[in-house]
Design a protein around this motif. Structure first.
Motif, PDB file in Angstrom:
ATOM      1  N   LYS A 226     -76.716 -31.740  -6.106  1.00 38.25           N
ATOM      2  CA  LYS A 226     -76.405 -30.917  -4.930  1.00 38.25           C
ATOM      3  C   LYS A 226     -75.438 -29.772  -5.295  1.00 38.25           C
ATOM      4  CE  LYS A 226     -74.498 -31.329  -0.326  1.00 38.25           C
ATOM      5  NZ  LYS A 226     -73.533 -32.027   0.464  1.00 38.25           N
ATOM      6  N   ARG A 227     -74.415 -30.117  -6.053  1.00 37.01           N
ATOM      7  CA  ARG A 227     -73.405 -29.112  -6.412  1.00 37.01           C
ATOM      8  C   ARG A 227     -73.987 -28.074  -7.389  1.00 37.01           C
ATOM      9  NH1 ARG A 227     -69.367 -27.225  -3.889  1.00 37.01           N
ATOM     10  NH2 ARG A 227     -69.365 -29.301  -2.997  1.00 37.01           N
ATOM     11  N   TRP A 228     -74.878 -28.524  -8.276  1.00 36.99           N
ATOM     12  CA  TRP A 228     -75.510 -27.589  -9.210  1.00 36.99           C
ATOM     13  C   TRP A 228     -76.436 -26.613  -8.465  1.00 36.99           C
ATOM     14  CZ3 TRP A 228     -74.915 -24.904 -13.198  1.00 36.99           C
ATOM     15  CH2 TRP A 228     -75.983 -24.338 -13.892  1.00 36.99           C
ATOM     16  N   THR A 229     -77.136 -27.139  -7.446  1.00 38.83           N
ATOM     17  CA  THR A 229     -77.995 -26.261  -6.630  1.00 38.83           C
ATOM     18  C   THR A 229     -77.124 -25.206  -5.942  1.00 38.83           C
ATOM     19  OG1 THR A 229     -79.488 -28.096  -6.237  1.00 38.83           O
ATOM     20  CG2 THR A 229     -79.675 -26.220  -4.737  1.00 38.83           C
ATOM     21  N   HIS A 230     -76.002 -25.650  -5.387  1.00 42.68           N
ATOM     22  CA  HIS A 230     -75.067 -24.710  -4.749  1.00 42.68           C
ATOM     23  C   HIS A 230     -74.633 -23.644  -5.770  1.00 42.68           C
ATOM     24  CE1 HIS A 230     -71.405 -23.108  -2.941  1.00 42.68           C
ATOM     25  NE2 HIS A 230     -70.714 -23.562  -3.982  1.00 42.68           N
ATOM     26  N   THR A 231     -74.287 -24.105  -6.975  1.00 44.26           N
ATOM     27  CA  THR A 231     -73.806 -23.167  -8.006  1.00 44.26           C
ATOM     28  C   THR A 231     -74.868 -22.111  -8.329  1.00 44.26           C
ATOM     29  OG1 THR A 231     -72.350 -24.842  -8.930  1.00 44.26           O
ATOM     30  CG2 THR A 231     -72.991 -23.042 -10.407  1.00 44.26           C
ATOM     31  N   LEU A 258     -69.351 -20.672 -13.308  1.00 43.30           N
ATOM     32  CA  LEU A 258     -68.182 -21.469 -13.691  1.00 43.30           C
ATOM     33  C   LEU A 258     -67.323 -21.889 -12.505  1.00 43.30           C
ATOM     34  CD1 LEU A 258     -67.069 -19.354 -16.809  1.00 43.30           C
ATOM     35  CD2 LEU A 258     -68.226 -21.568 -16.844  1.00 43.30           C
ATOM     36  N   HIS A 259     -67.565 -21.324 -11.309  1.00 43.84           N
ATOM     37  CA  HIS A 259     -66.543 -21.437 -10.252  1.00 43.84           C
ATOM     38  C   HIS A 259     -66.266 -22.866  -9.787  1.00 43.84           C
ATOM     39  CE1 HIS A 259     -69.693 -21.828  -7.174  1.00 43.84           C
ATOM     40  NE2 HIS A 259     -68.748 -22.035  -6.279  1.00 43.84           N
ATOM     41  N   ASP A 260     -67.296 -23.705  -9.753  1.00 36.26           N
ATOM     42  CA  ASP A 260     -67.082 -25.073  -9.256  1.00 36.26           C
ATOM     43  C   ASP A 260     -67.133 -26.108 -10.385  1.00 36.26           C
ATOM     44  OD1 ASP A 260     -66.465 -24.754  -6.616  1.00 36.26           O
ATOM     45  OD2 ASP A 260     -68.502 -25.064  -5.858  1.00 36.26           O
ATOM     46  N   SER A 261     -66.893 -25.666 -11.620  1.00 38.74           N
ATOM     47  CA  SER A 261     -67.052 -26.591 -12.757  1.00 38.74           C
ATOM     48  C   SER A 261     -66.113 -27.787 -12.674  1.00 38.74           C
ATOM     49  CB  SER A 261     -66.843 -25.844 -14.080  1.00 38.74           C
ATOM     50  OG  SER A 261     -65.508 -25.395 -14.163  1.00 38.74           O
ATOM     51  N   CYS A 318     -59.314 -17.854  -7.584  1.00 33.59           N
ATOM     52  CA  CYS A 318     -59.015 -17.677  -6.149  1.00 33.59           C
ATOM     53  C   CYS A 318     -60.250 -17.847  -5.275  1.00 33.59           C
ATOM     54  CB  CYS A 318     -58.319 -16.339  -5.907  1.00 33.59           C
ATOM     55  SG  CYS A 318     -59.366 -14.900  -6.036  1.00 33.59           S
ATOM     56  N   HIS A 319     -61.298 -18.506  -5.785  1.00 28.71           N
ATOM     57  CA  HIS A 319     -62.532 -18.538  -4.983  1.00 28.71           C
ATOM     58  C   HIS A 319     -62.417 -19.404  -3.736  1.00 28.71           C
ATOM     59  CE1 HIS A 319     -63.852 -22.426  -6.895  1.00 28.71           C
ATOM     60  NE2 HIS A 319     -64.479 -22.563  -5.760  1.00 28.71           N
ATOM     61  N   THR A 320     -61.450 -20.305  -3.669  1.00 28.72           N
ATOM     62  CA  THR A 320     -61.322 -21.122  -2.452  1.00 28.72           C
ATOM     63  C   THR A 320     -60.301 -20.544  -1.474  1.00 28.72           C
ATOM     64  OG1 THR A 320     -59.736 -22.493  -3.609  1.00 28.72           O
ATOM     65  CG2 THR A 320     -61.963 -23.342  -3.446  1.00 28.72           C
ATOM     66  N   ALA A 336     -69.869 -14.823  -1.959  1.00 29.29           N
ATOM     67  CA  ALA A 336     -71.090 -15.487  -2.428  1.00 29.29           C
ATOM     68  C   ALA A 336     -70.976 -16.995  -2.233  1.00 29.29           C
ATOM     69  CB  ALA A 336     -71.334 -15.152  -3.901  1.00 29.29           C
ATOM     70  N   ASP A 337     -69.785 -17.531  -2.415  1.00 31.41           N
ATOM     71  CA  ASP A 337     -69.561 -18.968  -2.253  1.00 31.41           C
ATOM     72  C   ASP A 337     -69.752 -19.393  -0.798  1.00 31.41           C
ATOM     73  OD1 ASP A 337     -68.854 -21.537  -3.105  1.00 31.41           O
ATOM     74  OD2 ASP A 337     -66.722 -21.207  -2.717  1.00 31.41           O
ATOM     75  N   MET A 338     -69.463 -18.484   0.121  1.00 34.95           N
ATOM     76  CA  MET A 338     -69.599 -18.822   1.550  1.00 34.95           C
ATOM     77  C   MET A 338     -70.974 -18.533   2.110  1.00 34.95           C
ATOM     78  SD  MET A 338     -66.051 -17.891   3.412  1.00 34.95           S
ATOM     79  CE  MET A 338     -66.602 -18.571   4.977  1.00 34.95           C
ATOM     80  N   GLU A 342     -77.986 -22.171   0.608  1.00 35.39           N
ATOM     81  CA  GLU A 342     -78.019 -23.479   1.294  1.00 35.39           C
ATOM     82  C   GLU A 342     -76.973 -23.587   2.412  1.00 35.39           C
ATOM     83  OE1 GLU A 342     -76.288 -22.918  -1.315  1.00 35.39           O
ATOM     84  OE2 GLU A 342     -74.428 -24.021  -1.008  1.00 35.39           O
ATOM     85  N   ARG A 343     -76.090 -22.595   2.521  1.00 36.72           N
ATOM     86  CA  ARG A 343     -75.064 -22.660   3.585  1.00 36.72           C
ATOM     87  C   ARG A 343     -75.720 -22.445   4.942  1.00 36.72           C
ATOM     88  NH1 ARG A 343     -70.359 -24.631   1.181  1.00 36.72           N
ATOM     89  NH2 ARG A 343     -69.551 -23.202  -0.376  1.00 36.72           N
ATOM     90  N   ASP A 344     -75.318 -23.254   5.929  1.00 38.43           N
ATOM     91  CA  ASP A 344     -75.953 -23.096   7.241  1.00 38.43           C
ATOM     92  C   ASP A 344     -74.940 -23.179   8.376  1.00 38.43           C
ATOM     93  OD1 ASP A 344     -75.291 -25.708   7.044  1.00 38.43           O
ATOM     94  OD2 ASP A 344     -77.306 -26.509   7.421  1.00 38.43           O
TER      95      ASP A 344
HETATM   96 FE   LIG Z   1     -68.513 -23.299  -4.468  1.00 37.76          FE
END
Ligand SMILES: [Fe+2]
Ligand SMILES: [Fe+2]
Length: 398
Positions: A226-231, A258-261, A318-320, A336-338, A342-344
């Protein structure tokens, strides 16, 4: 206690810089001398040589005295570097010290154009080096003017030196002669990193970053499906935004990959990363745990995987939370992270439209949305998020 600040772009540092610092050390006799390569200096275009490589070259200065240390503080801040901010940081770090600021002679002549120059005069004694024959009169006059504003100006006896960093970068001084102008340690870093060779895009050299394929290999095994799909979705959106707003799409892709590694690492492992890298981690353990993974991911990228591009590291870090004065790449990754595929969450469609139309307004909406979301869930709000929002609001005049 006396602390001397010696800053510059140092792209590359040469024997003239060595002479200047040597002269300042002799005059001031500081307990600590902090050599500070700039992130992006206010008066110059961005240096093409990555911060970590300039940092490595600056280690040459430590040969001058055990009091000398090289700091990565300005490079880690990302964005433009202003001396006044660095002095404020040093004043907080050494509250009882007398601060001295090394200033090249041409810089003294334009000192009143510096950001908050009167605050600089309040905080530090200026140490002027590199007097060229014939410029004594102008320098003395400039010093007298600053003294009228309460400034203290000392002159160090440095030999003038017939070399500028740009003469080396541009090949005006032929490569074969560089041994006469550069400390051996600097030459070694230049050679081993292939710097200043014509036709080679330095900032994309394999020594400072990695390919997206390499990033995938490193990150994918660390994440759930799931997290890899998000990435992957964040990468796709970051590239779209980069193309829309004129950022380098490869940098955006790498930052996204790399952001959610570190997102799925246990709490103890994150704390261990902070403990092992206390200086880079700053006060991370004191901040809300939900934002730790961004800081840890930036530390992993820098210290384990050799990513040294400060813009990529800043965007990951600072992505979060966002931060005041975000760079274009910071904004792109945050959004892009938001808004990845898949974000809904309610409102995501509107934000997807807005980010293609007005990046700064979209960022304001996104920062507000994140703060509201944390408040709704009763989570701990990171002060950096609030500062980022307030900054962006002021930028847009809201
Ligand atoms: Fe993320
Ligand atoms: Fe994240």
């Amino acid at each position: 206690m006396k602390v001397l600040l010696y800053g510059g772009t140092f792209d590359p540092p040469h024997n003239g810089h060595m002479n200047n610092l040597r002269a300042a050390l002799e005059l001031v006799q500081p307990d600590r001398a902090i050599v500070m390569p700039a992130g992006i200096p206010p008066h110059k275009a961005a240096s093409a040589t990555p911060g970590a490589v300039r940092l490595a070259m600056c280690r040459c200065f430590t040969a001058l005295s055990p009091a000398v240390e090289v700091s990565d503080w300005e490079i880690r801040q990302g964005g433009r570097s202003y001396t006044v901010h660095t002095l404020e940081m040093l004043r907080a770090r050494f509250p009882d010290a007398a601060l001295y600021l090394s200033v090249g002679s041409d810089m003294l002549l334009t000192f009143q154009q510096w950001c908050r120059w009167q605050d600089i005069l309040d905080m530090a004694t200026l140490v002027v080096e590199s007097r060229r024959p014939g410029d004594d009169g102008a320098l003395t006059a400039a010093a007298r003017t600053l003294e009228q504003y309460g400034g203290r100006v000392l002159f160090a006896r440095a030999e003038s030196y017939p070399c500028a960093s740009s003469d080396l970068r541009t090949g005006k001084i032929p490569r074969a002669d560089w041994g006469r102008y550069l400390p051996a340690a600097v030459l070694q870093v230049i050679e081993s990193n292939g710097l200043y060779r014509e036709g080679r895009p330095r900032s994309q050299g394999r020594n400072y970053t990695m390919t997206c394929e390499e990033a995938k290999e490193l990150v994918k095994p660390r994440l759930s499906h799931k997290r890899w799909t998000h990435t992957k979705n964040v990468k796709k959106m970051a590239v779209q935004l980069a193309e829309r707003w004129g950022e380098n799409p490869e940098k955006a892709a790498l930052a996204a990959l790399l952001h959610d590694s570190a997102k799925e690492m246990p709490r103890e492992a994150l704390l261990q990363i902070f403990a092992d890298n206390a200086i880079i981690a700053e006060n991370a353990p004191a901040r809300p745990a939900a934002i730790w993974h961004g800081i840890a991911a930036a530390i992993l990228a820098e210290t384990r995987w050799g990513v040294t591009d400060p813009e990529i590291l800043s965007a990951i870090r600072c992505h979060t939370t966002g931060k005041p004065g975000m760079s274009l790449l910071d904004k792109i990754l945050y959004l892009a992270d938001m808004t990845s595929d898949e974000r809904d969450w309610p409102g995501v469609e509107e934000l997807r439209r807005l980010e293609m139309e007005d990046l700064d307004k979209a960022l304001l909406v996104a920062l507000k949305q994140s703060i509201d979301f944390v408040k709704e869930k009763g989570g701990a709000l990171d002060p950096e998020s609030v500062a980022a929002y307030e900054y962006q609001k002021a930028q847009l005049g809201c």
